[in-house]
Write a protein that holds these residues in place. Structure first.
Motif, mmCIF file in Angstrom:
data_model
loop_
_atom_site.group_PDB
_atom_site.id
_atom_site.type_symbol
_atom_site.label_atom_id
_atom_site.label_comp_id
_atom_site.label_asym_id
_atom_site.label_seq_id
_atom_site.Cartn_x
_atom_site.Cartn_y
_atom_site.Cartn_z
ATOM 1 N N PHE A 42 48.337 38.364 46.599
ATOM 2 C CA PHE A 42 47.829 38.581 45.237
ATOM 3 C C PHE A 42 46.433 37.973 45.070
ATOM 4 N N ILE A 82 44.137 40.555 46.317
ATOM 5 C CA ILE A 82 43.909 41.621 45.323
ATOM 6 C C ILE A 82 42.927 41.129 44.258
ATOM 7 N N SER A 130 41.973 43.251 48.947
ATOM 8 C CA SER A 130 43.052 44.233 49.144
ATOM 9 C C SER A 130 43.023 45.184 47.969
ATOM 10 N N LYS A 131 43.407 46.431 48.242
ATOM 11 C CA LYS A 131 43.405 47.430 47.178
ATOM 12 C C LYS A 131 44.668 47.340 46.327
ATOM 13 N N ALA A 132 44.510 47.628 45.049
ATOM 14 C CA ALA A 132 45.667 47.745 44.159
ATOM 15 C C ALA A 132 45.229 48.623 42.999
ATOM 16 N N GLU A 133 46.231 49.247 42.365
ATOM 17 C CA GLU A 133 45.904 50.081 41.202
ATOM 18 C C GLU A 133 45.916 49.196 39.953
ATOM 19 N N VAL A 134 44.743 48.724 39.585
ATOM 20 C CA VAL A 134 44.627 47.793 38.461
ATOM 21 C C VAL A 134 44.760 48.567 37.156
ATOM 22 N N PHE A 186 48.420 44.963 37.851
ATOM 23 C CA PHE A 186 48.297 46.087 38.784
ATOM 24 C C PHE A 186 49.690 46.627 39.101
ATOM 25 N N ARG A 187 49.726 47.872 39.576
ATOM 26 C CA ARG A 187 51.007 48.525 39.882
ATOM 27 C C ARG A 187 51.669 47.871 41.090
ATOM 28 N N ASP A 188 52.981 47.699 40.997
ATOM 29 C CA ASP A 188 53.744 47.174 42.130
ATOM 30 C C ASP A 188 53.720 48.201 43.264
ATOM 31 N N ILE A 189 53.569 47.724 44.483
ATOM 32 C CA ILE A 189 53.482 48.608 45.644
ATOM 33 C C ILE A 189 54.824 49.297 45.935
ATOM 34 N N HIS A 203 53.909 35.745 39.132
ATOM 35 C CA HIS A 203 53.728 37.118 38.646
ATOM 36 C C HIS A 203 54.845 37.454 37.682
#
Ligand code: 5GP
Ligand code: ZN
Length: 112
Positions: free
Chosen positions: A7, A10, A15-19, A29-32, A98
């Motif tokens: 985290f 991110i 690291s990529k995440a959909e914020v 951000f969206r959970d993977i 989180h």
């Protein structure tokens, strides 16, 4: 920043995440691996290993304000559940505080 913390990576943009939302102290951000049609994690930008280790209680103002913003953006018309797992027994797998925000399906009680 926590070493090897996914985290923190991110938050740092490594690291990529959909914020879906950000304020001065939190990122959402969206959970993977979503456990509901809508599953977002709200995390402090600072590395805090668990809910037990929040030293500044005003952090919760930012976290809960972020929750409200995320709800308004992704799920304004349905119920939702907030979950904070603390420690191994509760199923915490990422040692960076989180709040799970889950929405979009009926949920059972008690939780597993
Ligand atoms: P915990 O079990 O610690 O309460 O929840 C950790 C959550 O983080 C899990 O739901 C898991 O799917 C999610 N997660 C773990 N690593 C990543 C990641 O790299 N990116 C995102 N977006 N979610 C992650
Ligand atoms: Zn971290």
């Amino acid at each position: 920043m926590g070493r090897d913390c996914p985290f923190c990576a991110i938050v740092a943009g490594e690291s990529k995440a959909e914020v879906v939302y950000e304020n001065d102290r939190c990122l959402a951000f969206r959970d993977i691996s979503p456990q509901a049609p809508r599953h977002v994690l709200i995390v402090p930008k600072e590395h805090i290993p668990s809910i037990d280790q929040v030293e500044d209680p005003t952090l919760w103002i930012s976290i809960m304000a972020a929750v409200r913003e995320v709800v308004n953006r992704i799920s304004p018309d349905s119920g939702y559940r907030l979950v904070v797992n603390c420690g191994e027994d509760a199923g915490q797998t990422v040692p960076h505080l989180h709040v799970h925000l889950l929405s979009g399906r009926p949920m059972g009680w008690p939780p597993g």
